[in-house]
Design a protein around this motif. Sequence first.
Motif: not given
Length: 607
Positions: A77-81, A146-149, A156-159
């Motif tokens: 979850q740390l990824f986002w900030p 939200f629990g989706f990894e 990851y492609y969509f990110l």
Amino acid sequence: MRKLLLPLALIALVAFPFVAQSEYLLRLVNIGIIYAILAVSLNFVMGAAGQISLGHAGFFGIGAYTAAILTSGGSGQLFWPVFLLSGVTAGIAGLIIGVPALRLKGHYLAFGTLGFGEIIRIVLYNWREVTRGTDGIGRIPSPELFGFEFDTDQKYYFLCIAALMMALWLSHRTQASKYGRGFAALRDAELAAGTTGVNVTRLKILAFVVSSIIAGCAGSLYSHLVGFISPDTFTFEVTAQVLSMVLIGGIGTTFGPVLGAVFIIGLPEVLRVSKEYYQVIYGAGVAFAVLFMPQGLLGLLRRKTATQVPSIADGGAEDEISITDPAIERLRSPELATEAGRRDRVMLGIKDLTCRFGGLVAIGDLSMEVRAGTIHALIGPNGAGKSTLINLVSGVYARPAGTMTFDGQAVEENTSWKLADLGIARTFQNLRSFSSLTVMDNVLVGCRSAKPAGWSAVMLDTAASKNEEADLRATAEAALRFVGLWKVRDVPVSALPHEQQRLVEIARALAMRPKMVLLDEPAAGMNPTEVERLITYIEKMKAIGITVLIVEHNMPFVMRVADRITVLSFGKKIADDVPAAIRAHPDVISAYLGKRGVAKEVQNAVA
Ligand code: ADP
Ligand code: MG
């Protein structure tokens, strides 16, 4: 057909990871997208703003290490900030690099940024406490929402695609806006950009910072994709690869860098059979692209249409506006409109101005005054210092000694865009058009709105931003109609003959709503009909209260339009009087006019 293209492309984009069964291919594509983001970011500073940067691996590395250091062993979850933070740290580095880089140009800037990239790599190697040196940093978690990894390349492609879309959108909005015009002006003719009121410093820093933010975010994406990073990844090779993507795809375009990324990442896969020759083919390919396709692949794909330049042989007379047209107020400084009665004041005052180039005194102890609302001519033989004076007054050269006043205020400023803001506009003896822009866009660079929209408003294309753009366009239209160029507004400025490009520079100056316009040999290369037309424009400027300082060799012209003439010779003022007195001035005749014939021409003109 074109309409179908976009939905089809979108379907293909979404379907791809489900169709592609090979993990290898998906990883390759994800890395490719991250490189494409890097290429978009490099294009932002190099293509749009024309600032060479060879330190991109550095910004990429800073972003990647920020993400790795802060999330290693932690939650996804740390990824986002941290993703945003990676952009910020790289952005700060961009700011730190951007400020000194302002002093460097061309090759020097290239070397400076190259050095920066190397410094970052060396720091990554040696600051072991933080970066763990050659051991690298592992256990970088997959992003989680939200629990989706996002723990497979398929997810990851969509990110990656989302991030690329954002980068493209940012790049596209910038290029389509006033910032894009400012960048183009900076790239095409930096001096003229400054004197047209473009804050060159701010734009350069903006380009570096935005570009490095995007590169930093790409770094973070990279870290979380591969899960382990070491300094070996962030070498000059990355910069070189990204640079080739930009050059091959099409520098300065929105989609070119993406096309370049597809090409550079895809090519080795196709060329696998001859792996050992790959480097050779790659190098030759890049050299070929740079030499023979300056517009890149995108330039090749675009249909070539010869520019049709509408004829304005009639001087665009039917489109011209007269001084009674209400639109003229868009060109008249509000201060002039209210002070038309005070014509006798001094607009430009110069005292004891001196300017040396090495041992050469280009301007020596010059004092002169230009009265408001007059046409003041500056004459003198070649090399007398006329252009130097204009460069000093417009901030192209710093004023080393002497004082200057403008419209009653002492002027301490030496920066061209600040002088432009005061109301000083100019044209150049040697054309300095923004050559990659249309006539309209050239003039738009000079336009300022009373209610400028901020950066975020422009990026989001809000109503405020649209209104501002409409306002700027109305001003540009008035300026183009002032000089009879409305018909050619959509033509690339470089397609116009030189005489008309001079008029574009005049329109660009008028669009700034100046109090004073400095014209450096505006009639050069014009035929007699064109000169006549130019004279009407200059008289129109005077009629709306603009003060004109004009450098001109065409004596009949000068004698006709000028209210007053200053004569320079070897940087010294040798006469300053009304035309009739200048004609008779013995010093002028001997020192400047010299030849009898010319003197006679002058006398005839005044008689
Ligand atoms: P002109 O009256 O023809 O416009 P200039 O102002 O261009 O003359 O030049 C005046 C003198 O200053 C010339 O001798 C010119 O060579 C010199 N000069 C002008 N600009 C520079 C410069 N940037 N560096 C060195 N010498 C210059
Ligand atoms: Mg000159």
